[in-house]
Write a protein that holds these residues in place. Structure first.
Motif, mmCIF file in Angstrom:
data_model
loop_
_atom_site.group_PDB
_atom_site.id
_atom_site.type_symbol
_atom_site.label_atom_id
_atom_site.label_comp_id
_atom_site.label_asym_id
_atom_site.label_seq_id
_atom_site.Cartn_x
_atom_site.Cartn_y
_atom_site.Cartn_z
ATOM 1 N N THR A 152 0.832 -1.135 -0.079
ATOM 2 C CA THR A 152 -0.035 0.053 -0.093
ATOM 3 C C THR A 152 0.905 1.346 -0.067
ATOM 4 N N LEU A 153 1.905 1.164 0.814
ATOM 5 C CA LEU A 153 2.643 2.552 1.001
ATOM 6 C C LEU A 153 3.918 2.431 0.110
ATOM 7 N N SER A 154 4.286 1.389 -0.655
ATOM 8 C CA SER A 154 5.380 1.380 -1.298
ATOM 9 C C SER A 154 5.320 0.900 -2.862
ATOM 10 N N THR A 155 6.082 1.313 -3.851
ATOM 11 C CA THR A 155 5.886 0.920 -4.905
ATOM 12 C C THR A 155 6.574 -0.332 -5.357
ATOM 13 N N GLY A 156 7.662 -0.773 -4.339
ATOM 14 C CA GLY A 156 8.735 -1.723 -4.575
ATOM 15 C C GLY A 156 9.595 -1.500 -5.374
ATOM 16 N N PRO A 157 10.247 -2.405 -6.334
ATOM 17 C CA PRO A 157 11.272 -2.175 -6.935
ATOM 18 C C PRO A 157 10.994 -0.962 -8.031
ATOM 19 N N PHE A 158 12.223 -0.486 -8.696
ATOM 20 C CA PHE A 158 11.785 0.680 -9.777
ATOM 21 C C PHE A 158 11.107 0.135 -10.879
ATOM 22 N N LYS A 159 10.068 1.220 -11.215
ATOM 23 C CA LYS A 159 9.195 0.817 -12.250
ATOM 24 C C LYS A 159 9.209 1.861 -13.422
#
Length: 268
Positions: free
Chosen positions: A147-154
């Motif tokens: 919810t609060l993070s996009t995770g790896p670079f996109k």
């Protein structure tokens, strides 16, 4: 007698210096979990760049407690698998807002083409302040998409969006007494727009008791045009928003080719 006077002067000088050092040390960081100086705190992103293809330049932006900051990383900053940066903020931002634990903040890191300066990919996170008088480490560019993070670079390869307007919604203020100024801010593609509003007047003028603050991004960002799939966030800051949080943030991705993007930054 002269030697005695000189010794007394030396002793007094040493005493004065020791007292000054004690006072100074109380204002300056002496432990790793405290901020650099009294009345300050830091947000310290640790950016996982292991999976980026030869990163040469990063743009990192942060918003907290009514302030936005920008830093660039290049060269030796990007030699390891993790790039680090630190943003320092004032615990008290004039009469607008004072940071407390659980206040929200937002950070984004952009991987740039060193020749064209255009964004290749991004990673962002929305966090909660854990230490409003010290260091607040946060990881970016790794982990799952939550919810609060996009995770790896996109990547954001969608259609170009020209002159978008982010409308920051501020809800549930009707029961607040002595409303004062509120700062509304939005960020997209590394660019910030903000406005300090007279909340009492705007609430009185609102038919649905919701304050809506339009922020227009009428210039192409330095890291390339805004596109579908780009990430944006909006935050509002003011002491009057408490007792829950004096700083509240929300984020979205651009999901349609229109030009108006509504985002409820405050809904508690």
């Amino acid at each position: 007698m002269y030697k005695l006077q000189m010794n007394n002067k030396v002793l007094f000088y040493l005493f004065f210096v020791s007292v000054a050092l004690v006072i100074f040390s109380s204002l300056v960081i002496v432990f790793p979990n405290h901020a650099i100086a009294a009345g300050k705190y830091t947000i310290d992103p640790k950016i996982n760049i292991k999976n980026l293809n030869n990163p040469q330049k990063l743009k990192v932006v942060a918003y907290s407690n009514g302030e936005n900051k920008t830093k660039y990383l290049a060269g030796n900053d990007l030699k390891s698998n993790t790039a680090t940066v630190s943003f320092q903020f004032n615990k008290k931002n004039d009469d607008l807002v004072t940071a407390v634990q659980s206040d929200e903040y937002a950070v984004c890191a952009y991987d740039l083409n060193a020749q064209t300066n255009e964004m290749k990919s991004y990673s962002c996170i929305e966090g909660n302040l854990e230490n409003p008088t010290g260091k607040n480490p946060v990881k970016i560019g790794s982990g799952p998409v939550i919810t609060l993070s996009t995770g790896p670079f996109k990547h954001a390869n969608g259609a170009e969006i020209k002159n978008p307007t982010i409308v920051v919604w501020i809800e549930n203020l009707a029961g607040k007494k002595h409303l004062k100024d509120i700062k509304a801010v939005a960020m997209i593609k590394g660019e910030f727009k903000s406005k300090i509003i007279n909340a009492q007047r705007l609430l009185a003028e609102s038919k649905d008791k919701i304050i809506k603050v339009p922020l227009v991004f009428d210039k192409t960002p330095e890291i390339g045009p805004i596109r579908e799939d780009d990430y944006f966030f909006a935050c509002v800051s003011a002491n009057v928003l408490k007792p829950v949080e004096g700083n509240e943030c929300e984020h979205r991705h651009i999901s349609h080719p229109g030009h108006i993007f509504n985002l409820v930054a405050r809904h508690d």
